[in-house]
Write a protein that holds these residues in place. Structure first.
Motif, PDB file in Angstrom:
ATOM      1  N   SER A   1       0.805  -1.114  -0.093  1.00 43.85           N
ATOM      2  CA  SER A   1      -0.073  -0.262   0.207  1.00 43.85           C
ATOM      3  C   SER A   1       0.753   1.350  -0.013  1.00 43.85           C
ATOM      4  N   SER A   2       0.366   2.396  -0.298  1.00 43.85           N
ATOM      5  CA  SER A   2       0.816   3.667  -0.511  1.00 43.85           C
ATOM      6  C   SER A   2       2.036   3.683  -1.106  1.00 43.85           C
ATOM      7  N   ASN A   3       2.202   3.383  -2.400  1.00 44.60           N
ATOM      8  CA  ASN A   3       3.323   3.556  -3.293  1.00 44.60           C
ATOM      9  C   ASN A   3       2.499   4.026  -4.797  1.00 44.60           C
ATOM     10  N   ARG A   4       3.236   3.784  -5.716  1.00 44.14           N
ATOM     11  CA  ARG A   4       2.811   4.323  -7.007  1.00 44.14           C
ATOM     12  C   ARG A   4       2.760   3.346  -8.120  1.00 44.14           C
ATOM     13  N   LEU A   5       2.212   2.084  -7.635  1.00 38.80           N
ATOM     14  CA  LEU A   5       2.203   0.988  -8.515  1.00 38.80           C
ATOM     15  C   LEU A   5       1.193   1.199  -9.395  1.00 38.80           C
ATOM     16  N   SER A   6       1.218   0.555 -10.473  1.00 44.51           N
ATOM     17  CA  SER A   6       0.179   0.611 -11.548  1.00 44.51           C
ATOM     18  C   SER A   6       0.032  -0.741 -12.249  1.00 44.51           C
ATOM     19  N   GLY A   7      -0.762  -0.793 -13.224  1.00 43.11           N
ATOM     20  CA  GLY A   7      -1.001  -1.943 -13.881  1.00 43.11           C
ATOM     21  C   GLY A   7      -2.027  -2.677 -13.246  1.00 43.11           C
ATOM     22  N   MET A   8      -2.069  -4.040 -13.436  1.00 39.55           N
ATOM     23  CA  MET A   8      -3.145  -4.900 -12.951  1.00 39.55           C
ATOM     24  C   MET A   8      -2.686  -5.832 -11.733  1.00 39.55           C
ATOM     25  N   ILE A   9      -3.602  -6.161 -10.836  1.00 39.08           N
ATOM     26  CA  ILE A   9      -2.928  -7.030 -10.044  1.00 39.08           C
ATOM     27  C   ILE A   9      -3.034  -8.471 -10.549  1.00 39.08           C
ATOM     28  N   PRO A  10      -1.842  -9.091 -10.602  1.00 40.61           N
ATOM     29  CA  PRO A  10      -1.413 -10.543 -11.118  1.00 40.61           C
ATOM     30  C   PRO A  10      -2.761 -11.479 -10.704  1.00 40.61           C
ATOM     31  N   ASN A  11      -3.387 -12.236 -11.695  1.00 42.56           N
ATOM     32  CA  ASN A  11      -4.037 -13.263 -11.416  1.00 42.56           C
ATOM     33  C   ASN A  11      -3.661 -14.412 -10.575  1.00 42.56           C
ATOM     34  N   ARG A  12      -2.316 -14.546 -10.720  1.00 44.74           N
ATOM     35  CA  ARG A  12      -1.504 -15.704  -9.959  1.00 44.74           C
ATOM     36  C   ARG A  12      -1.614 -15.436  -8.439  1.00 44.74           C
ATOM     37  N   LEU A  13      -1.811 -14.255  -8.002  1.00 44.17           N
ATOM     38  CA  LEU A  13      -1.879 -14.122  -6.499  1.00 44.17           C
ATOM     39  C   LEU A  13      -3.172 -14.604  -5.938  1.00 44.17           C
ATOM     40  N   ALA A  14      -4.041 -14.928  -6.844  1.00 49.01           N
ATOM     41  CA  ALA A  14      -5.150 -15.717  -6.249  1.00 49.01           C
ATOM     42  C   ALA A  14      -4.706 -17.034  -6.099  1.00 49.01           C
ATOM     43  N   ASP A  15      -3.578 -17.842  -6.365  1.00 50.31           N
ATOM     44  CA  ASP A  15      -3.491 -19.062  -5.976  1.00 50.31           C
ATOM     45  C   ASP A  15      -2.524 -19.116  -4.716  1.00 50.31           C
ATOM     46  N   LEU A  16      -2.234 -18.302  -4.257  1.00 53.59           N
ATOM     47  CA  LEU A  16      -1.388 -18.220  -3.172  1.00 53.59           C
ATOM     48  C   LEU A  16      -2.117 -18.852  -1.873  1.00 53.59           C
ATOM     49  N   PRO A  17      -1.784 -20.103  -1.582  1.00 56.18           N
ATOM     50  CA  PRO A  17      -2.927 -20.984  -0.453  1.00 56.18           C
ATOM     51  C   PRO A  17      -3.044 -20.354   0.848  1.00 56.18           C
ATOM     52  N   PHE A  18      -1.836 -19.671   1.294  1.00 53.80           N
ATOM     53  CA  PHE A  18      -2.035 -19.132   2.822  1.00 53.80           C
ATOM     54  C   PHE A  18      -2.152 -17.835   2.839  1.00 53.80           C
ATOM     55  N   LEU A  19      -2.632 -16.854   2.012  1.00 60.13           N
ATOM     56  CA  LEU A  19      -2.535 -15.565   1.821  1.00 60.13           C
ATOM     57  C   LEU A  19      -3.816 -15.112   2.546  1.00 60.13           C
TER      58      LEU A  19
END
Length: 891
Positions: A748-766
C-alpha cells in the motif's frame, strides 16, 4: 588308569588346559569383532539414556594376548572359559551375522550388546544354544520362530532381558512355556502383540516382570496369587482391564509398581493402597478423572510417588503426611484444588516436591520450612496467594542446620509482598524462580549474596529500586517487566560467569556500561529493550565474543554500531530498533555467519542499500527476519540482498530440530527464548518466542523507489512482505505468485500501476492483502483467498473494479484545514472529509453522499501509524534533549 592319569594331568597342569581353552575362545572373539565396523554414531543413544560414556571396547582386543584381560570380557578363573561378554555402548556397527562365532562360546552366561547399531538385524534362533544366559539386546528384530526356538531350549534360564527388541511379528503366547526357574523377565518396549499368558504370574520364583511400553499387548483379568514372590512389576503404557488392579493387593512382596500411561476412569483402586511393602509407585500420564483416596496414607514404606499429568481432581489428601519415608512426591500437571496441606511438612526425607500446574490456592504452608532435605521445590503455575513464608529460608529454631534446597520455583502465582530476606539462608540454592507474581519492594541483597545462586528469575512483578551490583556467581539474571530505575553500575561487569542478562521493560536510564562489550566473552543473551538508555552503543566487543542475542530496542541510543561486533561470530539476533541511530546502512553486518534476525526499524538511518563491491561474499545467507522499516533509506530495493537470502530461498536448512529460535535450557529448564516486536498483518505484535519458520521482510515507510524486482519471487519460504509507504512504481511482478508460503502482503501507499496479477489468487496461505493507495487498475482477481478480502484492501485505486469494490466504495479524499494531532499540534497531513462514490462496475457513478467523518476514527490506518510514529520520534528527541540538559546540569 586312563581316568587317573587325566585327573593327574588336570591337577598338575591346570594352566596348560586353561590356556588352550582361552586361545580357542579368543580366536572366536576376534572373528566376532571383525564382523563389524567401529563408528561413534552407533552408540549415540547410550550417553543420553544410560548416562554412561560410550567407547570402542574392542580396541583393546589384540591377537596373541589373553582375551580374559580384554575390555568387556570375563572368564571363569578355574578353566578360562568366557562366561560373560559386555559390549554395550561399544560403537559396533553392521549387520549381525547369522553364523556369528559367538555361538562357539558354549559357556557364555551373560551377554550384553545394548546400544550398538546392528541395522535392525534379526536375532538368530541359534541363541537358543546358550543356557543360563542373561539377555540384554538392543536394535534387533526377532520373529516368532526365533523366539520359540530359544524359549524352548533355555530350560535353565534365570534372567531374560529382551527390552527394545522389535517383536511386532511375535504373538505373546510364545512365552507361556518359559522355565519355572525364571526370576526376571523384561520385555519393555518390544511392540508385542496379542494377549500375554496368565501363567507367567504363577511362576513361583519370579521376582521381576516388565511388560511396559507395549501398547498393543493385552492383559486379561486374573486373580493374583497371594503366595507370589513378585517384587518388581512394570505394566506401563499397555492395555489391560482395571479389574486386574483390584487383586494387586495380593502381591504382598511388591516393592515397585509402574502403571503409568494407562487409564483408570473409576479412580485409583483402594487395593493399591494396601501394598504396605510398596516403595515405588508411578501412575503418571494416566486418565484417572478422580481424587486421591485418603487411604494413600497407608503406603507407609513408599519412597517414590509420581502421579503427574493424570487428571487428578479434588484436594491433596492430608494423609500423605503419613508417608514418612517419602523422598519424591510429584503431583504436578493435574487439576488439584484447595490448599496445600500442612501435613506435608512431616515428610522430613523429602528431596523433590512438585505441585506445579494445578489449581491450588491459599497461602504456602510455613511447615514446608521443615523439609531440610529438599533439593527441588516447585509450586509454580497455581493460584497461591499471600506472602512467601520466611520459614522457607530457615526456621528460627533450626538455624544451626543448613537447608539442602537447590531449586525453588514459585512462579506464575499471585504471591505478593516483598521477597523475604530469609531466602538468603538457602546456602545451596542455585535456581530461584519467582517470576509472574505480584511481588513488590526491592531485591533482597541476601539473595544476591548467595554463593551458589546461578539462576534468578523475578520477571513480571512490581519490584522497584536500583539494580544491585551484587550478582556473585550468577549465570542467568532475569528481571524484566518490573519498575527498576536508575543507572546500571559498571560493577555488574565483574560477574565474569554471566551468560544471560535481561533487564528489559523497566525504567532504567543513563548510559550503557561500555564494559558490556568486554563481558561478551561469556555473555550470550543481552536484552536491554524498552528502557531509557541514552548515549552510544558499546564500541568494543571481546575477541571471543559469545553473544547470540543482542537487543537494545526501544531506548534513546544514538551513534553508529561499530564493526567490532563482527567478533561475535555466533550472533543470531540483533535488534536495535526504535532508537535514534543516525547512520547509513551497515553493510558489513551481512558477513555475520549465523545472523537470522536483523531489526533496525524506526531510526534515522539513510542512504542507499545498493552494494558497490560485487566481488564480496554473499550477504545475510541465514537471515529470516529483515526489518528496516520507518527509516530514510532511498534508491532501489536491494536486489543483491534478496538474491543472498538463502534461508528464505530454501537453500539453507532451518528450523529442523527446534520450534523456536534461541531456546536456552540452562539448568535443564528450557526457560528462555529470543523475543521480538514485528508488524504482522498490519498489527504490532510482541512475540515472546520466534517460530523458526517465520520468514519476514519489512522495508516499509522509507523512500525506496523504482520497480519491485522480479527476483522477489525466489523467496519461496517468505511468510510476510511489507513494502508499503515508499515511492515504488511499475507493476506488481507476476513472480509474487511464486511466494507459495506467503501469509500477508502489504504494498500500500506507493505509486504502483497496472493490474493485480491473477496468480496471486493461487497463493494458498494468503490471509491479509493491502494494495490500497496506488494507481492500480483493471479487474481484481476472483476466487479462493481473494473472496475473503474487504474493500479496505483496495481503496484509493480509482480504476480497480470487481468484487468487492463493485459492492463497496471508491474513495476520494479532499483536504480539510487545521486537523489536530493528539497533542493539539497541527498536522501536515490533511484529510477528514470524504466524498463517497457508490459505484457499480468501473467508473459508473450511481449516487453521491457527502458526510463529515470524525478524524480519529476516519483516517486511514497507515496515516494513523505515520502520525504516531512521528509523534513518538519527537517524544524521544525531547526526552533525549532533556537528558542532555540534566547531564549538563550535573556537570
Amino acid at each position: 588308569m586312563a581316568s587317573y592319569l587325566f585327573l593327574c594331568l588336570l591337577l598338575f597342569f591346570p594352566h596348560h588346559y586353561a590356556s588352550s581353552g582361552s586361545q580357542y575362545s579368543c580366536s572366536s572373539l576376534i572373528q566376532f569383532k571383525n564382523s563389524f565396523s567401529i563408528t561413534e554414531d552407533a552408540s549415540l543413544s547410550c550417553d543420553h539414556i544410560t548416562g554412561l560414556k560410550s567407547y570402542p571396547k574392542t580396541n583393546s582386543w589384540k591377537e596373541g594376548t589373553d582375551c580374559c584381560s580384554w575390555d568387556g570380557v570375563t572368564c571363569d578363573h578355574l578353566n578360562a572359559h568366557v562366561i560373560s561378554l559386555d559390549l554395550s555402548c561399544s560403537w559396533l556397527y553392521g549387520n549381525f551375522p547369522s553364523n556369528t562365532t559367538l555361538f562357539l562360546l558354549p559357556h557364555l552366561q551373560k551377554l550384553n550388546l545394548a546400544y550398538n547399531d546392528f541395522n535392525l538385524s534379526k536375532i538368530p534362533s541359534e541363541f537358543g544354544r546358550f543356557e543360563s544366559l542373561i539377555y540384554d539386546y538392543k536394535q534387533f528384530t526377532i520373529d516368532k520362530h526365533a523366539v520359540e526356538g530359544f524359549v524352548h531350549n533355555l530350560t535353565e534360564v534365570r534372567h531374560l532381558f529382551l527390552d527394545g527388541m522389535d517383536m511386532s511379528s511375535v504373538n505373546a503366547y510364545v512365552f507361556m512355556n518359559l522355565s519355572s526357574s525364571l526370576r526376571s523377565l523384561s520385555l519393555g518396549g518390544c511392540d508385542l502383540q496379542g494377549k500375554f499368558p496368565k501363567n507367567i504370574f504363577d511362576l513361583p520364583n519370579l521376582n521381576l516382570l516388565n511388560l511396559g511400553d507395549n501398547q498393543n499387548l493385552n492383559l486379561d483379568p486374573l486373580k493374583l496369587n497371594r503366595s507370589s514372590n513378585l517384587e518388581h512389576l512394570d505394566l506401563s503404557s499397555m492395555s489391560f482391564s482395571t479389574e486386574f488392579i483390584d487383586s494387586v493387593d495380593n502381591l504382598h512382596a511388591l516393592k515397585y509398581l509402574d502403571l503409568s500411561g494407562n487409564s483408570f476412569f473409576q479412580g485409583i483402586s483402594v487395593s493399591i493402597t494396601n501394598l504396605s511393602s510398596l516403595e515405588y509407585l508411578d501412575i503418571s500420564g494416566a486418565n484417572i478423572f478422580g481424587g486421591l483416596p485418603d487411604s494413600m496414607g497407608n503406603l507407609v514404606s513408599l519412597k517414590f510417588l509420581v502421579l503427574y499429568y493424570s487428571n487428578l481432581l479434588g484436594p491433596v489428601p492430608r494423609s500423605l503426611g503419613n508417608l514418612l519415608q517419602l523422598t519424591r512426591l510429584d503431583l504436578s500437571q493435574n487439576q488439584l484444588s484447595g490448599q496445600i496441606p500442612r501435613s506435608l511438612g512431616n515428610l522430613l526425607q523429602l528431596t523433590h516436591l512438585d505441585l506445579s500446574l494445578n489449581q491450588l490456592s491459599g497461602q504456602i504452608p510455613r511447615s514446608l520450612g521443615n523439609l531440610l532435605q529438599l533439593t527441588h521445590l516447585d509450586l509454580s503455575q497455581n493460584q497461591l496467594s499471600g506472602q512467601i513464608p520466611r520459614s522457607l529460608g530457615k526456621l528460627s529454631q533450626l538455624t544451626h542446620l543448613d537447608s539442602q534446597l537447590t531449586h525453588l520455583d514459585l512462579s506464575q502465582n499471585q504471591l505478593s509482598g516483598p521477597i523475604p530476606r530469609s531466602l538468603g539462608n538457602l546456602l545451596q540454592l542455585t535456581h530461584l524462580d519467582l517470576s509472574q507474581n505480584q511481588l513488590s519492594g526491592q531485591i533482597s541483597l541476601s539473595i544476591l549474596n548467595l554463593t551458589h545462586l546461578e539462576f534468578l528469575d523475578i520477571t513480571e512483578n512490581s519490584l522497584e529500586g536500583s539494580i544491585p551490583d551484587e550478582l556473585r556467581r550468577s549465570k542467568c539474571f532475569l528481571i524484566s517487566n518490573n519498575s527498576f530505575n536508575g543507572e546500571v553500575s559498571s560493577l555488574i561487569c565483574n560477574v565474569t560467569s554471566l551468560q544471560i542478562l535481561d533487564l528489559s521493560h523497566n525504567n532504567l536510564s543513563g548510559t550503557i556500561p561500555q564494559c558490556f562489550g568486554r563481558l561478551s566473552d561469556s555473555l550470550q543473551f543481552l536484552n536491554l529493550k524498552k528502557n531509557k538508555f541514552y548515549g552510544t552503543i558499546p564500541p568494543t566487543f571481546a575477541k571471543g565474543c559469545q553473544l547470540s542475542n543482542f537487543n537494545l530496542n526501544g531506548n534513546l541510543l544514538e551513534g553508529p554500531l561499530t564493526p567490532s561486533i563482527l567478533t561475535c561470530k555466533g550472533l543470531e539476533v540483533l535488534d536495535l530498533g526504535n532508537n535514534d541511530i543516525n547512520d547509513t546502512f551497515p553493510h558489513w553486518l551481512g558477513s555475520l555467519p549465523e545472523l537470522q534476525v536483523l531489526v533496525l526499524k524506526s531510526n534515522q538511518l539513510h542512504g542507499s542499500l545498493c552494494v558497490n563491491n560485487s566481488k564480496s561474499s554473499p550477504f545475510f545467507s541465514k537471515i529470516q527476519i529483515f526489518d528496516l522499516s520507518s527509516n530514510y533509506f532511498s534508491g532501489p530495493l536491494p536486489v543483491r540482498y534478496i538474491n543472498s537470502f538463502k534461508a528464505i530461498i530454501n537453500l539453507e536448512k532451518v528450523g529442523s530440530t527446534v520450534s523456536y529460535m534461541g531456546v536456552n535450557d540452562l539448568g535443564g529448564r528450557g526457560f528462555y527464548a529470543y523475543s521480538i516486536g514485528i508488524v504482522m498483518k498490519g498489527q504490532d505484535m510482541e512475540l515472546v518466542k520466534i517460530f523458526t519458520m517465520w520468514m519476514i521482510i519489512d522495508l516499509s515507510s522509507n523512500q525506496f523507489e523504482g520497480e519491485i524486482p522480479k527476483v522477489i519471487g525466489k523467496l519461496n519460504l517468505l511468510k510476510g512482505l511489507n513494502l508499503s509507504h515508499n515511492n515504488l512504481n511499475g507493476g506488481i511482478p507476476t513472480s509474487v505468485g511464486d511466494l507459495t508460503s506467503l501469509e500477508w502482503l502489504d504494498l500500500s501507499s506507493n505509486r504502483l500501476s497496472g493490474m493485480i496479477p491473477n496468480r496471486l489468487a493461487d497463493l494458498p496461505f494468503l490471509s491479509s492483502l493491502n494494495v490500497s493507495e496506488n494507481e492500480l487498475h483493471g479487474q481484481i482477481p476472483q476466487g479462493k483467498q481473494f473472496n475473503t478480502f474487504g474493500n479496505d484492501s483496495y481503496e484509493g485505486n480509482k480504476e480497480l473494479c470487481g468484487f468487492p469494490v463493485s459492492k463497496g466504495f471508491n474513495i476520494i479524499e479532499p483536504a480539510p484545514p487545521n486537523v489536530l494531532e493528539k497533542d493539539g499540534s497541527k498536522s501536515n497531513i490533511s484529510f477528514g472529509w470524504k466524498v463517497v462514490l457508490i459505484g457499480y462496475g468501473c467508473g459508473v457513478v450511481l449516487g453521491i453522499f457527502v458526510g463529515y467523518v470524525v478524524f480519529q476514527t476516519g483516517k486511514p490506518k497507515w496515516l494513523v501509524n505515520l502520525v504516531e510514529n512521528q509523534h513518538e520520534k519527537r517524544r524521544r528527541r525531547k526526552s533525549k534533549e532533556g537528558n542532555r540538559s540534566s547531564r549538563r546540569r550535573r556537570i
